[in-house]
Every structure is written in C-alpha cells, then in structure tokens.
Design an enzyme around this catalytic site. Structure first.
Site, PDB file in Angstrom:
ATOM      1  N   LYS A  45       0.801  -1.235   0.000  1.00  0.00           N
ATOM      2  CA  LYS A  45       0.000   0.000   0.000  1.00  0.00           C
ATOM      3  C   LYS A  45       0.834   1.286   0.000  1.00  0.00           C
ATOM      4  O   LYS A  45       0.343   2.358   0.359  1.00  0.00           O
ATOM      5  CB  LYS A  45      -1.009   0.046   1.171  1.00  0.00           C
ATOM      6  CG  LYS A  45      -1.815  -1.207   1.396  1.00  0.00           C
ATOM      7  CD  LYS A  45      -2.283  -1.872   0.140  1.00  0.00           C
ATOM      8  CE  LYS A  45      -3.392  -1.153  -0.568  1.00  0.00           C
ATOM      9  NZ  LYS A  45      -3.743  -1.874  -1.835  1.00  0.00           N
ATOM     10  N   TRP A  73       0.630  -7.470 -12.885  1.00  0.00           N
ATOM     11  CA  TRP A  73       1.259  -8.637 -12.255  1.00  0.00           C
ATOM     12  C   TRP A  73       2.007  -9.493 -13.248  1.00  0.00           C
ATOM     13  O   TRP A  73       2.830 -10.320 -12.876  1.00  0.00           O
ATOM     14  CB  TRP A  73       0.232  -9.460 -11.477  1.00  0.00           C
ATOM     15  CG  TRP A  73      -0.979  -9.893 -12.254  1.00  0.00           C
ATOM     16  CD1 TRP A  73      -2.200  -9.285 -12.262  1.00  0.00           C
ATOM     17  CD2 TRP A  73      -1.092 -11.014 -13.138  1.00  0.00           C
ATOM     18  NE1 TRP A  73      -3.057  -9.956 -13.098  1.00  0.00           N
ATOM     19  CE2 TRP A  73      -2.411 -11.022 -13.648  1.00  0.00           C
ATOM     20  CE3 TRP A  73      -0.200 -12.016 -13.546  1.00  0.00           C
ATOM     21  CZ2 TRP A  73      -2.863 -11.983 -14.552  1.00  0.00           C
ATOM     22  CZ3 TRP A  73      -0.643 -12.972 -14.458  1.00  0.00           C
ATOM     23  CH2 TRP A  73      -1.970 -12.948 -14.938  1.00  0.00           C
ATOM     24  N   TRP A  78       5.604 -10.117  -8.918  1.00  0.00           N
ATOM     25  CA  TRP A  78       6.171 -10.160  -7.555  1.00  0.00           C
ATOM     26  C   TRP A  78       7.098 -11.366  -7.440  1.00  0.00           C
ATOM     27  O   TRP A  78       6.684 -12.516  -7.683  1.00  0.00           O
ATOM     28  CB  TRP A  78       5.053 -10.286  -6.520  1.00  0.00           C
ATOM     29  CG  TRP A  78       4.468  -8.978  -6.095  1.00  0.00           C
ATOM     30  CD1 TRP A  78       4.770  -8.290  -4.947  1.00  0.00           C
ATOM     31  CD2 TRP A  78       3.479  -8.204  -6.772  1.00  0.00           C
ATOM     32  NE1 TRP A  78       4.019  -7.126  -4.901  1.00  0.00           N
ATOM     33  CE2 TRP A  78       3.226  -7.045  -5.999  1.00  0.00           C
ATOM     34  CE3 TRP A  78       2.778  -8.364  -7.983  1.00  0.00           C
ATOM     35  CZ2 TRP A  78       2.312  -6.070  -6.374  1.00  0.00           C
ATOM     36  CZ3 TRP A  78       1.879  -7.385  -8.364  1.00  0.00           C
ATOM     37  CH2 TRP A  78       1.656  -6.252  -7.565  1.00  0.00           C
ATOM     38  N   HIS A 100       7.606  -7.211  -2.036  1.00  0.00           N
ATOM     39  CA  HIS A 100       7.291  -6.598  -0.745  1.00  0.00           C
ATOM     40  C   HIS A 100       8.212  -7.179   0.339  1.00  0.00           C
ATOM     41  O   HIS A 100       8.002  -6.927   1.527  1.00  0.00           O
ATOM     42  CB  HIS A 100       5.845  -6.917  -0.334  1.00  0.00           C
ATOM     43  CG  HIS A 100       4.784  -6.212  -1.120  1.00  0.00           C
ATOM     44  ND1 HIS A 100       4.873  -4.895  -1.490  1.00  0.00           N
ATOM     45  CD2 HIS A 100       3.578  -6.636  -1.578  1.00  0.00           C
ATOM     46  CE1 HIS A 100       3.772  -4.547  -2.152  1.00  0.00           C
ATOM     47  NE2 HIS A 100       2.985  -5.584  -2.226  1.00  0.00           N
ATOM     48  N   ARG A 122       5.860   5.296   2.068  1.00  0.00           N
ATOM     49  CA  ARG A 122       4.685   6.166   2.201  1.00  0.00           C
ATOM     50  C   ARG A 122       4.424   6.401   3.683  1.00  0.00           C
ATOM     51  O   ARG A 122       4.757   5.529   4.510  1.00  0.00           O
ATOM     52  CB  ARG A 122       3.468   5.473   1.563  1.00  0.00           C
ATOM     53  CG  ARG A 122       2.208   6.305   1.547  1.00  0.00           C
ATOM     54  CD  ARG A 122       1.032   5.529   0.942  1.00  0.00           C
ATOM     55  NE  ARG A 122      -0.123   6.389   0.741  1.00  0.00           N
ATOM     56  CZ  ARG A 122      -1.320   5.954   0.325  1.00  0.00           C
ATOM     57  NH1 ARG A 122      -1.507   4.663   0.054  1.00  0.00           N
ATOM     58  NH2 ARG A 122      -2.318   6.798   0.166  1.00  0.00           N
ATOM     59  N   SER A 130      -5.161   2.503   4.131  1.00  0.00           N
ATOM     60  CA  SER A 130      -5.272   1.858   2.816  1.00  0.00           C
ATOM     61  C   SER A 130      -5.258   0.328   2.969  1.00  0.00           C
ATOM     62  O   SER A 130      -6.046  -0.396   2.337  1.00  0.00           O
ATOM     63  CB  SER A 130      -4.103   2.328   1.934  1.00  0.00           C
ATOM     64  OG  SER A 130      -4.140   1.731   0.681  1.00  0.00           O
ATOM     65  N   PHE A 220      -3.649   9.306 -11.272  1.00  0.00           N
ATOM     66  CA  PHE A 220      -4.592   8.469 -10.530  1.00  0.00           C
ATOM     67  C   PHE A 220      -5.851   8.202 -11.359  1.00  0.00           C
ATOM     68  O   PHE A 220      -6.312   7.055 -11.471  1.00  0.00           O
ATOM     69  CB  PHE A 220      -4.954   9.143  -9.192  1.00  0.00           C
ATOM     70  CG  PHE A 220      -5.898   8.323  -8.364  1.00  0.00           C
ATOM     71  CD1 PHE A 220      -5.444   7.224  -7.644  1.00  0.00           C
ATOM     72  CD2 PHE A 220      -7.250   8.621  -8.315  1.00  0.00           C
ATOM     73  CE1 PHE A 220      -6.314   6.448  -6.884  1.00  0.00           C
ATOM     74  CE2 PHE A 220      -8.129   7.854  -7.553  1.00  0.00           C
ATOM     75  CZ  PHE A 220      -7.657   6.767  -6.835  1.00  0.00           C
ATOM     76  N   MET A 223      -5.211   5.732 -14.173  1.00  0.00           N
ATOM     77  CA  MET A 223      -4.972   4.370 -13.672  1.00  0.00           C
ATOM     78  C   MET A 223      -6.249   3.750 -13.101  1.00  0.00           C
ATOM     79  O   MET A 223      -6.474   2.549 -13.216  1.00  0.00           O
ATOM     80  CB  MET A 223      -3.856   4.372 -12.614  1.00  0.00           C
ATOM     81  CG  MET A 223      -2.471   4.523 -13.226  1.00  0.00           C
ATOM     82  SD  MET A 223      -1.138   4.533 -11.998  1.00  0.00           S
ATOM     83  CE  MET A 223      -1.328   2.935 -11.232  1.00  0.00           C
ATOM     84  N   LYS A 249      -8.570   6.040  -3.069  1.00  0.00           N
ATOM     85  CA  LYS A 249      -8.626   7.510  -3.004  1.00  0.00           C
ATOM     86  C   LYS A 249      -7.394   8.160  -3.626  1.00  0.00           C
ATOM     87  O   LYS A 249      -7.493   9.222  -4.217  1.00  0.00           O
ATOM     88  CB  LYS A 249      -8.752   7.962  -1.549  1.00  0.00           C
ATOM     89  CG  LYS A 249     -10.124   7.736  -0.957  1.00  0.00           C
ATOM     90  CD  LYS A 249     -10.309   8.582   0.281  1.00  0.00           C
ATOM     91  CE  LYS A 249     -11.697   8.404   0.864  1.00  0.00           C
ATOM     92  NZ  LYS A 249     -11.811   9.077   2.181  1.00  0.00           N
TER      93      LYS A 249
HETATM   94  P1  A3P Z   1      -5.347   4.400  -1.206  1.00  0.00           P
HETATM   95  O1  A3P Z   1      -5.944   3.120  -0.696  1.00  0.00           O
HETATM   96  O2  A3P Z   1      -4.936   5.335  -0.087  1.00  0.00           O
HETATM   97  O3  A3P Z   1      -6.215   5.084  -2.204  1.00  0.00           O
HETATM   98  P2  A3P Z   1      -0.143  -0.446  -3.600  1.00  0.00           P
HETATM   99  O4  A3P Z   1      -0.111  -0.418  -5.080  1.00  0.00           O
HETATM  100  O5  A3P Z   1       1.214  -0.426  -2.968  1.00  0.00           O
HETATM  101  O6  A3P Z   1      -1.023  -1.544  -3.096  1.00  0.00           O
HETATM  102  O7  A3P Z   1      -0.783   0.936  -3.100  1.00  0.00           O
HETATM  103  C1  A3P Z   1      -2.136   1.223  -3.350  1.00  0.00           C
HETATM  104  C2  A3P Z   1      -2.367   2.680  -2.968  1.00  0.00           C
HETATM  105  O8  A3P Z   1      -1.755   3.530  -3.961  1.00  0.00           O
HETATM  106  C3  A3P Z   1      -3.849   3.025  -2.957  1.00  0.00           C
HETATM  107  O9  A3P Z   1      -3.989   4.048  -1.951  1.00  0.00           O
HETATM  108  C4  A3P Z   1      -4.037   3.578  -4.374  1.00  0.00           C
HETATM  109  O10 A3P Z   1      -5.187   4.376  -4.536  1.00  0.00           O
HETATM  110  C5  A3P Z   1      -2.749   4.401  -4.498  1.00  0.00           C
HETATM  111  N1  A3P Z   1      -2.424   4.739  -5.894  1.00  0.00           N
HETATM  112  C6  A3P Z   1      -2.290   3.901  -6.946  1.00  0.00           C
HETATM  113  N2  A3P Z   1      -2.028   4.583  -8.074  1.00  0.00           N
HETATM  114  C7  A3P Z   1      -1.975   5.899  -7.715  1.00  0.00           C
HETATM  115  C8  A3P Z   1      -1.751   7.117  -8.455  1.00  0.00           C
HETATM  116  N3  A3P Z   1      -1.537   7.128  -9.761  1.00  0.00           N
HETATM  117  N4  A3P Z   1      -1.767   8.277  -7.751  1.00  0.00           N
HETATM  118  C9  A3P Z   1      -1.987   8.293  -6.419  1.00  0.00           C
HETATM  119  N5  A3P Z   1      -2.206   7.183  -5.683  1.00  0.00           N
HETATM  120  C10 A3P Z   1      -2.208   5.997  -6.324  1.00  0.00           C
END
Ligand code: A3P
Length: 286
Positions: A45, A73, A78, A100, A122, A130, A220, A223, A249
C-alpha cells in the site's frame, strides 16, 4: 519475446493470488538478477502499482501500449509469488520485478548484482488506512475486524509482510548507489519531477513530450480506469469490488478521516519509539 506475449501465455491463468509461500520465501534469496533488471521494493500500500506503471511507461518512452494491454502482475511480477518462476521465463529485458520482501531476505540476491532498486515509502498512517480497506476487499487476506483492531496489528507488525517499521528501516538504511529512494508523497506532490529523477536513475532519458505522456498515463484518474492496473478483471473470489476499489482515493492525509485522537496518540507513541534515530521524514498531509 515481446512483452505482450507474456499476457498471451497467461490467458488461461486467473489472477494468480497474492500471497507468498514458504517455498517462494526460501527461493527468493537465491534469485539471480540480471544487470538490466529494475526491482521495485515496497511495503504493501505504499504506491507499488503506481511505480509499476511509472516504470512501464518510463522504459517504454511514455508509450502506453504495454500498460493498456498487459496486467501489472504479468509485466512487473512479484518475486515472492508462486507464479513468478513461470512469468519470469517469458519476460524480455529490461525486466521490472516487484517485491514486498524485507531487505534482509533479499540481501543475498542483491549482493554482487547490478540490479537497480527503487524503494517507495509512504507515510504509515495512510498505509494503515489503505491496508485496512484492502483487507476488506481482498479475500486472500484475513478479515481485519474493526479499524482499531487492525491498527493494533499494524503497529505490532502482525499483518501480512510484517512490521512496516522494520521494513522501512531495513531498506532505507542501505547506502548502495543502486538503491533509489522515493516517497509516495514526493510522487504525488511532483509527479513530473519524480519521473525525471526516476528516468535519470534508470539511465533512460526521456524527452519533454515522453515525460508528459508518462505523466498523463500514470495519473490516478487514468490508472483508476485502466483494467490492467485497477484489478477490476480479477474474479470477485479474489477481490470483492462490491466491498471497495483497489484504486481507492489516492490521496495524502486520508488517515485524518479514519483515526480518532486516541488512535493517533497511540500511533505517535509507537512511531517515535520505533523510529528513534531515523533520518526519515514523512509528509502526513497535503
Ligand atoms: P489508497 O488506498 O490510499 O487510495 P499499492 O499499489 O502499494 O497496493 O498501493 C495502493 C495505494 O496507492 C492506494 O492508496 C491507491 O489508490 C494508491 N495509488 C495507486 N495509483 C496511484 C496514483 N496514480 N496516484 C496516487 N495514488 C495511487
């Protein structure tokens, strides 16, 4: 072999789950990286999927063909997942690999290797929130209970991939020039500048237009709509989208909407004792 072939070869395989096994953990330290590999290392996250998209676009000079057609993936697998040995055989250079795993488990594999590592950190309050929401939708993770209960587990390090504190300290205290550190918040506040720094680290210079394209495709909103990274194509047995979205978010400071004052106090207490002596500074809100 073109990258798209990776996808074609995996048509019959549903999203391959998310958890490592004892066997894959045993094999990870022995993995032989190639000099042209890039390894994304993160605690869950922290912006892993975002970095997978950023690297895909950077290594493809801002062209989004691969990011629109191959799931993350398969194009940035991973290392610790059971399907990795099959996918990696089909990847062409330069490969993007994700993990991870904590640093100490991968140290033997990284030693004597020229692999470039990008570690994304982060702020852990946003990670806790998250991760909590992710537990609710991801059926391969245990039921998180209340946020209060989950927060205790997070602070104790009894969640998947263990302690955030140990993970971050393990990776960020390495001084190798092959490891590039960046935070989610830096990318959020200055995506273009971050893309420039990342492409310079990878020695993959991009022109202004290529950077603009990469910036557009890894926003965001873009994506969130891209089924190759938003996990909307995975079966509801694995991720239940009626309970939440993977691209949730994408903000800095969402913890403010979740933490009570007491939880924040508890968090700060553990944070200051575990991070004593650490030079790391986090941006907690924007
Ligand atoms: P939130 O749950 O706070 O929205 P990971 O990929 O390590 O699992 O992390 C997922 C987190 O990254 C989620 O956070 C997701 O929304 C956020 N995320 C993914 N792509 C993003 C982007 N382009 N800009 C900002 N946040 C992003």
């Amino acid at each position: 072999m073109a990258r798209l072939d990776v996808m074609e070869s995996f048509q019959d395989i549903a999203f391959p789950g998310h958890l490592h096994t004892q066997e894959t953990l045993r094999d990870a330290p022995n993995f032989r990286f190639q000099d042209t590999d890039t390894l994304i290392a993160t605690y869950p996250k922290s912006g892993t999927t975002w970095m997978q998209e950023i690297l895909t676009l950077t290594l493809n000079q801002g062209d989004d063909t691969v990011s629109r057609t191959v799931p993350n993936w398969a194009r940035a697998p991973w290392l610790e997942q059971y399907y990795f040995p099959h996918v990696v055989k089909m990847m062409r250079e330069p490969r993007i690999i994700t993990t991870h795993l904590p640093y100490h488990l991968l140290a033997p594999a990284l030693r004597d290797s020229k692999v470039k590592v990008i570690y994304v950190a982060r702020n852990p309050k946003d990670i806790a929130v998250s991760f909590y929401h992710f537990h609710k939708m991801a059926n391969f993770l245990p039921e998180p209970g209340s946020f209060d209960q989950f927060l205790d587990c997070f602070l104790e390090g009894t969640v998947s991939y263990g302690s955030w504190f140990e993970h971050v300290k393990g990776w960020t205290t390495q001084t190798s020039k092959s490891i590039f550190y960046i935070t989610y918040e830096e990318m959020w506040l200055d995506l273009r500048g971050s893309l420039e720094r990342i492409s310079a680290f990878l020695q993959c210079p991009l022109g202004a237009e290529q950077i603009s394209n990469a910036q557009k495709h890894c926003s965001f909103n873009r994506m969130k709509e891209n089924p190759m990274v938003n996990y909307s194509t995975v079966s509801s047995d694995i991720m239940d989208h009626s309970k939440g979205q993977f691209m949730r978010k994408g903000k800095i400071g969402d913890w403010r909407n979740m933490f009570t004052e007491e939880q924040n106090r508890r968090f700060e207490e553990v944070f200051s004792s575990k991070m004593v002596g650490s030079h790391l500074k986090f941006i907690w809100e924007a």
